[in-house]
Design an enzyme around this catalytic site. Structure first.
Site, PDB file in Angstrom:
ATOM      1  N   PRO A 101      45.322  40.827  32.755  1.00  0.00           N
ATOM      2  CA  PRO A 101      43.782  39.899  33.140  1.00  0.00           C
ATOM      3  C   PRO A 101      44.365  38.353  33.579  1.00  0.00           C
ATOM      4  O   PRO A 101      43.844  38.060  34.886  1.00  0.00           O
ATOM      5  CB  PRO A 101      43.242  39.583  31.729  1.00  0.00           C
ATOM      6  CG  PRO A 101      43.629  40.682  31.064  1.00  0.00           C
ATOM      7  CD  PRO A 101      44.877  41.100  31.476  1.00  0.00           C
ATOM      8  N   THR A 131      46.232  39.090  39.258  1.00  0.00           N
ATOM      9  CA  THR A 131      46.057  37.722  39.902  1.00  0.00           C
ATOM     10  C   THR A 131      46.126  36.679  38.918  1.00  0.00           C
ATOM     11  O   THR A 131      45.735  36.512  37.826  1.00  0.00           O
ATOM     12  CB  THR A 131      44.722  37.643  40.337  1.00  0.00           C
ATOM     13  OG1 THR A 131      44.404  38.873  41.228  1.00  0.00           O
ATOM     14  CG2 THR A 131      44.451  36.194  41.151  1.00  0.00           C
ATOM     15  N   LYS A 206      46.402  35.272  47.737  1.00  0.00           N
ATOM     16  CA  LYS A 206      45.340  35.941  47.289  1.00  0.00           C
ATOM     17  C   LYS A 206      44.391  34.849  46.861  1.00  0.00           C
ATOM     18  O   LYS A 206      43.308  35.045  46.960  1.00  0.00           O
ATOM     19  CB  LYS A 206      46.096  36.831  46.035  1.00  0.00           C
ATOM     20  CG  LYS A 206      44.850  37.039  44.925  1.00  0.00           C
ATOM     21  CD  LYS A 206      44.004  38.406  45.513  1.00  0.00           C
ATOM     22  CE  LYS A 206      42.942  38.783  44.271  1.00  0.00           C
ATOM     23  NZ  LYS A 206      42.159  39.776  44.961  1.00  0.00           N
TER      24      LYS A 206
HETATM   25  P1  NAD Z   1      40.800  44.627  33.034  1.00  0.00           P
HETATM   26  O1  NAD Z   1      40.428  43.662  32.060  1.00  0.00           O
HETATM   27  O2  NAD Z   1      39.891  45.860  33.298  1.00  0.00           O
HETATM   28  O3  NAD Z   1      42.295  45.339  32.510  1.00  0.00           O
HETATM   29  C1  NAD Z   1      43.348  44.458  31.935  1.00  0.00           C
HETATM   30  C2  NAD Z   1      43.920  45.634  30.843  1.00  0.00           C
HETATM   31  O4  NAD Z   1      44.945  44.831  30.342  1.00  0.00           O
HETATM   32  C3  NAD Z   1      43.031  45.854  29.500  1.00  0.00           C
HETATM   33  O5  NAD Z   1      42.810  47.207  29.626  1.00  0.00           O
HETATM   34  C4  NAD Z   1      43.731  45.292  28.624  1.00  0.00           C
HETATM   35  O6  NAD Z   1      43.351  45.855  27.283  1.00  0.00           O
HETATM   36  C5  NAD Z   1      44.811  45.200  29.039  1.00  0.00           C
HETATM   37  N1  NAD Z   1      45.930  44.186  28.207  1.00  0.00           N
HETATM   38  C6  NAD Z   1      45.644  43.174  28.065  1.00  0.00           C
HETATM   39  N2  NAD Z   1      46.739  42.407  27.351  1.00  0.00           N
HETATM   40  C7  NAD Z   1      47.539  43.245  27.245  1.00  0.00           C
HETATM   41  C8  NAD Z   1      48.899  43.327  26.734  1.00  0.00           C
HETATM   42  N3  NAD Z   1      49.585  42.124  26.245  1.00  0.00           N
HETATM   43  N4  NAD Z   1      49.757  44.534  26.861  1.00  0.00           N
HETATM   44  C9  NAD Z   1      49.072  45.724  27.411  1.00  0.00           C
HETATM   45  N5  NAD Z   1      47.838  45.738  27.842  1.00  0.00           N
HETATM   46  C10 NAD Z   1      47.007  44.556  27.869  1.00  0.00           C
HETATM   47  O7  NAD Z   1      41.158  43.789  34.281  1.00  0.00           O
HETATM   48  P2  NAD Z   1      41.054  44.474  35.822  1.00  0.00           P
HETATM   49  O8  NAD Z   1      39.851  44.206  36.385  1.00  0.00           O
HETATM   50  O9  NAD Z   1      41.767  45.796  35.777  1.00  0.00           O
HETATM   51  O10 NAD Z   1      42.172  43.236  36.316  1.00  0.00           O
HETATM   52  C11 NAD Z   1      43.401  43.228  36.171  1.00  0.00           C
HETATM   53  C12 NAD Z   1      43.925  42.111  37.142  1.00  0.00           C
HETATM   54  O11 NAD Z   1      43.428  42.417  38.735  1.00  0.00           O
HETATM   55  C13 NAD Z   1      43.053  40.757  37.095  1.00  0.00           C
HETATM   56  O12 NAD Z   1      44.229  39.817  36.980  1.00  0.00           O
HETATM   57  C14 NAD Z   1      42.187  40.630  37.906  1.00  0.00           C
HETATM   58  O13 NAD Z   1      41.758  39.159  38.513  1.00  0.00           O
HETATM   59  C15 NAD Z   1      42.901  41.318  39.118  1.00  0.00           C
HETATM   60  N6  NAD Z   1      41.912  42.098  39.962  1.00  0.00           N
HETATM   61  C16 NAD Z   1      40.731  42.504  39.738  1.00  0.00           C
HETATM   62  C17 NAD Z   1      39.970  43.173  40.718  1.00  0.00           C
HETATM   63  C18 NAD Z   1      38.615  43.929  40.148  1.00  0.00           C
HETATM   64  O14 NAD Z   1      37.823  44.218  41.076  1.00  0.00           O
HETATM   65  N7  NAD Z   1      38.552  44.242  38.988  1.00  0.00           N
HETATM   66  C19 NAD Z   1      40.236  43.120  42.071  1.00  0.00           C
HETATM   67  C20 NAD Z   1      41.416  42.276  42.456  1.00  0.00           C
HETATM   68  C21 NAD Z   1      42.097  41.964  41.716  1.00  0.00           C
END
Ligand code: NAD
Length: 335
Positions: A101, A131, A206
Site C-alpha cells: 500500500p 506507489t 507517477k
Molecule cells: P491493496 O490494499 O489491495 O493490496 C495491498 C496488499 O498488501 C494487501 O493484500 C495486504 O494484505 C498486503 N500487505 C500489506 N502489508 C504487507 C506486508 N508487510 N507483507 C505482505 N503483504 C502485505 O492495494 P492495491 O490496490 O493492490 O495497491 C497496491 C499499490 O499499488 C498501492 O501503492 C497503490 O497506490 C498502487 N496502485 C493501485 C492501483 C489500483 O487501481 N488499485 C493502481 C495503480 C497503482
C-alpha cells in the site's frame, strides 16, 4: 532528487524515443535466460494478486507472501506458490517484486535488521511496484546498492483491469542495466515501460500523472454538475466535451456522472476502480514531493483537500470519481 535526472535518456536499448518500449523479450542483456529468474512476490492485493498470477501464467516460478491468508490462498489457486513469510518467499529468489500500500510498508519490508535486504544475495534484483514517496524509494535503493542488490522503483498505471489483463504501464526509476534485466519480467505483467531516470524518478513521474488525473477528475465533475444545474443532459454534455478541448480520460472513459459510461465505476455506485483514499495518498505524496524542491502545486493541494473531504464524507473506499458527489453537493447525481 538531483541524482534522478542523469539517466533519463540513458536507456541504450530502447527502440522507441522517449523511453517507451514494448514488452516482449526472451533473454536479458546479462545473458541470463529470463525464465531462469525465480520470482518472490510480496503483496497480493487488488493489483499484486493478478500481477503475480500473470507471472505464473507466463511460466515463471513465483513464490509469494501476503499478510492476508485469503489473498495468499487466491494466488495459490492460480499457480503461485504460497510462503509462510516474506523471508521464506525470497529464499532462492533472483528477483523480488513488491506491491504494497504505502511507503511505510515498503520501508518496513526491506530495511532494518530483519528487513528483506539482509536476506537477499548480492546480484538479486528488487522491483518495487507500489506507489510510494520518491524519498522512500531512494532510501531502499541506496541500502540495496550497498549490498550489491539492484533496485528499481516501478509504480504502475492501468488499474485493476490492466493488472488482470497484463497490460499495465510501468513507470521506472533506476539503473538502465537493472531495467534491461527486468524487462522480460515486466513484460509478463504489462505492455509499456517508461524509463524516467535514476532511483525515485519512476515515483516522481507517477505522482505527476496522478496529480493531473486527480485535478482533471474533480474539475470534470464540477463542469458536469454546472451543466446539469442549468438543465443540460450529462450524456450530451459529456459527448460534446469528449471531442472538444475539455476532453480527457475522465470524460471519455471513467466519466464521474452515473449512467454516462455504463462500464465506469460511477455507473455501479462508484464500486471498484481506483479508491478515493489511494488518490488522496498519491496527492499527499505529490504535495510532499513539491515541498521538497520548493515547487508550487496549488491545484494539486486543492485537489488533495477535495479528496480528503470526499473521504470524510464516507466515500474513501469508493472509486475516486465519487468526488463528483462532493462537487455536485446535495443535488448531486445520487441525490
Ligand atoms: P491493496 O490494499 O489491495 O493490496 C495491498 C496488499 O498488501 C494487501 O493484500 C495486504 O494484505 C498486503 N500487505 C500489506 N502489508 C504487507 C506486508 N508487510 N507483507 C505482505 N503483504 C502485505 O492495494 P492495491 O490496490 O493492490 O495497491 C497496491 C499499490 O499499488 C498501492 O501503492 C497503490 O497506490 C498502487 N496502485 C493501485 C492501483 C489500483 O487501481 N488499485 C493502481 C495503480 C497503482
Amino acid at each position: 532528487m538531483s541524482n534522478m535526472t542523469n539517466s533519463t535518456t540513458s536507456n541504450p536499448t530502447n527502440s522507441a524515443t522517449n523511453g517507451v518500449t514494448s514488452n516482449a523479450m526472451s533473454s536479458t542483456t546479462s545473458g541470463t535466460n529470463a525464465m531462469e529468474e525465480r520470482i518472490a512476490f510480496i503483496g497480493l492485493g487488488h493489483m499484486g494478486g493478478p500481477m503475480a498470477m500473470n507471472l505464473a501464467k507466463a511460466g515463471y516460478a513465483v513464490t509469494a507472501f501476503d499478510v492476508s491468508p485469503a489473498a495468499l490462498e487466491r494466488a495459490s489457486q492460480a499457480g503461485v506458490m504460497a510462503a509462510p513469510s516474506a523471508a521464506a518467499a525470497v529464499e532462492g529468489a533472483t528477483v523480488v517484486i513488491s506491491m504494497l500500500p504505502a511507503s511505510r510498508h515498503v520501508e518496513a519490508l526491506y530495511l532494518g535488521e530483519g528487513g528483506l535486504l539482509s536476506h537477499l544475495a548480492a546480484g538479486t534484483l528488487v522491483i518495487d511496484c507500489s506507489t510510494i514517496a520518491p524519498a522512500s524509494a531512494q532510501r531502499v535503493s541506496l541500502a540495496a546498492e550497498t549490498r550489491g542488490i539492484g533496485m528499481l522503483d516501478a509504480p504502475v498505471s492501468g488499474g485493476t483491469a490492466g493488472a488482470a489483463a497484463g497490460t499495465l504501464t510501468f513507470i521506472v526509476g533506476g539503473e538502465a542495466q537493472a531495467l534491461e534485466r527486468a524487462r522480460p519480467v515486466l513484460g509478463a505483467m504489462g505492455k509499456n515501460v517508461f524509463h524516467m531516470g535514476g532511483a525515485g524518478a519512476g515515483q516522481v513521474a507517477k505522482l505527476c500523472n496522478n496529480m493531473a488525473l486527480g485535478v482533471i477528475m474533480a474539475v470534470t465533475g464540477e463542469a458536469l454538475a454546472l451543466g446539469v444545474s442549468h438543465g443540460l443532459d450529462p450524456q450530451a454534455l459529456s459527448a460534446m466535451m469528449a471531442v472538444s478541448t475539455g476532453r480527457s480520460w475522465a470524460t471519455e472513459v471513467c466519466n464521474p456522472w452515473p449512467g454516462v459510461k455504463p462500464d465506469a465505476p460511477a455507473s455501479r455506485g462508484y464500486a471498484g476502480g481506483f479508491g478515493n483514499d489511494l488518490m488522496l495518498k498519491d496527492l499527499g505524496l505529490a504535495v510532499e514531493a513539491a515541498l521538497q524542491v520548493g515547487a508550487a502545486v496549488p491545484l494539486g493541494e486543492l485537489a488533495r483537500n477535495l479528496y480528503a473531504l470526499n473521504s470524510r464524507a464516507g466515500r474513501g473506499r469508493l472509486d475516486f470519481s465519487s468526488v463528483q458527489q462532493l462537487v455536485a453537493g446535495d443535488g448531486g447525481p445520487l441525490g
